[in-house]
Design a protein around this motif. Structure first.
Motif, PDB file in Angstrom:
ATOM      1  N   UNK A  67       0.811  -1.230   0.000  1.00  2.28           N
ATOM      2  CA  UNK A  67       0.000   0.000   0.000  1.00  2.28           C
ATOM      3  C   UNK A  67       0.838   1.270   0.000  1.00  2.28           C
ATOM      4  N   UNK A  68       2.156   1.167  -0.190  1.00  2.00           N
ATOM      5  CA  UNK A  68       2.968   2.370  -0.321  1.00  2.00           C
ATOM      6  C   UNK A  68       2.695   2.992  -1.684  1.00  2.00           C
ATOM      7  N   UNK A  69       2.470   4.273  -1.710  1.00  2.00           N
ATOM      8  CA  UNK A  69       2.087   4.969  -2.937  1.00  2.00           C
ATOM      9  C   UNK A  69       3.275   5.104  -3.894  1.00  2.00           C
ATOM     10  N   UNK A  70       3.090   4.746  -5.157  1.00  2.00           N
ATOM     11  CA  UNK A  70       1.891   4.188  -5.739  1.00  2.00           C
ATOM     12  C   UNK A  70       1.741   2.723  -5.325  1.00  2.00           C
ATOM     13  N   UNK A  71       0.556   2.388  -4.883  1.00  3.96           N
ATOM     14  CA  UNK A  71       0.297   1.042  -4.367  1.00  3.96           C
ATOM     15  C   UNK A  71       0.272   0.022  -5.513  1.00  3.96           C
ATOM     16  N   UNK A  72       0.278  -1.233  -5.145  1.00  7.13           N
ATOM     17  CA  UNK A  72       0.292  -2.300  -6.142  1.00  7.13           C
ATOM     18  C   UNK A  72      -0.915  -2.235  -7.095  1.00  7.13           C
ATOM     19  N   UNK A  73      -2.142  -2.042  -6.599  1.00 10.80           N
ATOM     20  CA  UNK A  73      -3.257  -1.922  -7.550  1.00 10.80           C
ATOM     21  C   UNK A  73      -3.082  -0.774  -8.544  1.00 10.80           C
ATOM     22  N   UNK A  74      -2.481   0.314  -8.100  1.00  7.58           N
ATOM     23  CA  UNK A  74      -2.231   1.430  -9.016  1.00  7.58           C
ATOM     24  C   UNK A  74      -1.156   1.068 -10.028  1.00  7.58           C
ATOM     25  N   UNK A  75      -0.080   0.482  -9.565  1.00 10.05           N
ATOM     26  CA  UNK A  75       1.018   0.121 -10.470  1.00 10.05           C
ATOM     27  C   UNK A  75       0.586  -0.923 -11.484  1.00 10.05           C
ATOM     28  N   UNK A  76      -0.219  -1.870 -11.066  1.00 10.87           N
ATOM     29  CA  UNK A  76      -0.581  -2.973 -11.963  1.00 10.87           C
ATOM     30  C   UNK A  76      -1.811  -2.691 -12.822  1.00 10.87           C
ATOM     31  N   UNK A  77      -2.833  -2.018 -12.248  1.00 12.60           N
ATOM     32  CA  UNK A  77      -4.109  -1.875 -12.957  1.00 12.60           C
ATOM     33  C   UNK A  77      -4.613  -0.439 -13.068  1.00 12.60           C
ATOM     34  N   UNK A  78      -3.815   0.527 -12.603  1.00 15.50           N
ATOM     35  CA  UNK A  78      -4.236   1.927 -12.574  1.00 15.50           C
ATOM     36  C   UNK A  78      -5.538   2.102 -11.795  1.00 15.50           C
ATOM     37  N   UNK A  79      -5.620   1.440 -10.642  1.00 16.69           N
ATOM     38  CA  UNK A  79      -6.768   1.569  -9.745  1.00 16.69           C
ATOM     39  C   UNK A  79      -6.303   2.255  -8.469  1.00 16.69           C
ATOM     40  N   UNK A  80      -6.724   3.512  -8.300  1.00 21.24           N
ATOM     41  CA  UNK A  80      -6.317   4.298  -7.145  1.00 21.24           C
ATOM     42  C   UNK A  80      -7.508   4.470  -6.199  1.00 21.24           C
ATOM     43  N   UNK A  81      -7.452   3.775  -5.087  1.00 17.50           N
ATOM     44  CA  UNK A  81      -8.505   3.826  -4.073  1.00 17.50           C
ATOM     45  C   UNK A  81      -8.698   5.249  -3.555  1.00 17.50           C
ATOM     46  N   UNK A  82      -7.640   6.021  -3.470  1.00 14.18           N
ATOM     47  CA  UNK A  82      -7.666   7.382  -2.914  1.00 14.18           C
ATOM     48  C   UNK A  82      -8.221   8.419  -3.883  1.00 14.18           C
ATOM     49  N   UNK A  83      -8.339   8.064  -5.135  1.00 11.67           N
ATOM     50  CA  UNK A  83      -8.758   8.984  -6.193  1.00 11.67           C
ATOM     51  C   UNK A  83      -7.723  10.087  -6.448  1.00 11.67           C
ATOM     52  N   UNK A  84      -6.475   9.789  -6.142  1.00 13.79           N
ATOM     53  CA  UNK A  84      -5.406  10.738  -6.450  1.00 13.79           C
ATOM     54  C   UNK A  84      -5.036  10.642  -7.930  1.00 13.79           C
ATOM     55  N   UNK A  85      -4.920   9.429  -8.426  1.00 13.88           N
ATOM     56  CA  UNK A  85      -4.552   9.184  -9.816  1.00 13.88           C
ATOM     57  C   UNK A  85      -5.726   8.519 -10.524  1.00 13.88           C
ATOM     58  N   UNK A  86      -6.388   9.280 -11.387  1.00  9.90           N
ATOM     59  CA  UNK A  86      -7.569   8.766 -12.076  1.00  9.90           C
ATOM     60  C   UNK A  86      -7.311   8.653 -13.572  1.00  9.90           C
ATOM     61  N   UNK A  87      -7.875   7.620 -14.165  1.00 14.51           N
ATOM     62  CA  UNK A  87      -7.756   7.436 -15.609  1.00 14.51           C
ATOM     63  C   UNK A  87      -8.735   8.383 -16.314  1.00 14.51           C
ATOM     64  N   UNK A  88      -8.458   8.704 -17.573  1.00 13.09           N
ATOM     65  CA  UNK A  88      -9.305   9.667 -18.289  1.00 13.09           C
ATOM     66  C   UNK A  88     -10.784   9.276 -18.362  1.00 13.09           C
ATOM     67  N   UNK A  89     -11.107   8.001 -18.272  1.00  8.46           N
ATOM     68  CA  UNK A  89     -12.499   7.576 -18.387  1.00  8.46           C
ATOM     69  C   UNK A  89     -13.276   7.638 -17.062  1.00  8.46           C
ATOM     70  N   UNK A  90     -12.628   8.030 -15.979  1.00 12.53           N
ATOM     71  CA  UNK A  90     -13.290   8.117 -14.677  1.00 12.53           C
ATOM     72  C   UNK A  90     -14.175   9.363 -14.629  1.00 12.53           C
ATOM     73  N   UNK A  91     -15.370   9.215 -14.064  1.00 16.90           N
ATOM     74  CA  UNK A  91     -16.315  10.335 -13.987  1.00 16.90           C
ATOM     75  C   UNK A  91     -15.808  11.496 -13.138  1.00 16.90           C
ATOM     76  N   UNK A  92     -14.861  11.247 -12.254  1.00 17.58           N
ATOM     77  CA  UNK A  92     -14.370  12.276 -11.342  1.00 17.58           C
ATOM     78  C   UNK A  92     -13.022  12.860 -11.751  1.00 17.58           C
ATOM     79  N   UNK A  93     -12.530  12.453 -12.906  1.00 17.94           N
ATOM     80  CA  UNK A  93     -11.226  12.938 -13.334  1.00 17.94           C
ATOM     81  C   UNK A  93     -11.292  14.377 -13.829  1.00 17.94           C
TER      82      UNK A  93
END
Length: 110
Positions: A67-93
Motif C-alpha cells: 500500500x505504499x504509494x503508488x500502491x500495487x493496484x495502481x502500479x498494476x491496474x491503474x486503480x487508485x482507491x484514494x482517487x489521487x490518480x484517475x484514468x481519463x475515463x473516470x467520472x471524477x477525473x
C-alpha cells in the motif's frame, strides 16, 4: 505538516500522473487531503503509505510495500482507491496533472 515533505509528495504526484497518463480528481480538496495524508505517513513512517485505508499495524504495512504509494493496484491496474490518480475515463477525473503548493496550502487551511 512540514512544507518540505508536502512539496516532495506534490512533486511526486505530478510526475507520476504525467508518467502514467492519469489525472487528479476534479474535486481539488480530494487531491489536497490525499497528498497531506501521504506526507504525514512519509514523515511518521518513512514511507508514503496510502492514507485512505485502515491498518492494524502501519509499520508492517510499510515493510510489505503493497500500500505504499503508488500502491500495487495502481502500479498494476491503474486503480487508485484514494482517487489521487484517475484514468481519463473516470467520472471524477479532471484534465489536470498539476497542483501548486500554494493551492495545496489554501485547500488544507479551509
Amino acid at each position: 505538516m512540514a512544507v518540505e515533505i508536502l512539496e516532495a509528495m506534490r512533486q511526486f504526484a505530478e510526475s507520476y500522473a504525467k508518467r502514467t497518463n492519469t489525472f487528479f480528481c476534479s474535486d481539488r480538496t480530494v487531491t489536497a487531503f490525499v497528498l497531506e495524508g501521504l506526507a504525514k505517513n512519509k514523515k511518521d513512517l518513512g514511507s508514503p503509505l496510502c492514507p485512505c485505508r485502515y491498518y492494524d499495524n502501519k509499520e508492517e504495512e510499510v515493510v510489505s510495500s503493497y500500500w505504499n504509494c503508488p500502491c500495487l493496484p495502481m502500479r498494476e491496474r491503474k486503480q487508485c482507491h484514494c482517487m489521487l490518480f484517475l484514468t481519463p475515463d473516470n467520472n471524477y477525473t479532471s484534465i489536470s496533472q498539476e497542483i501548486s503548493l500554494e493551492e495545496l496550502k489554501t485547500l488544507l487551511d479551509t
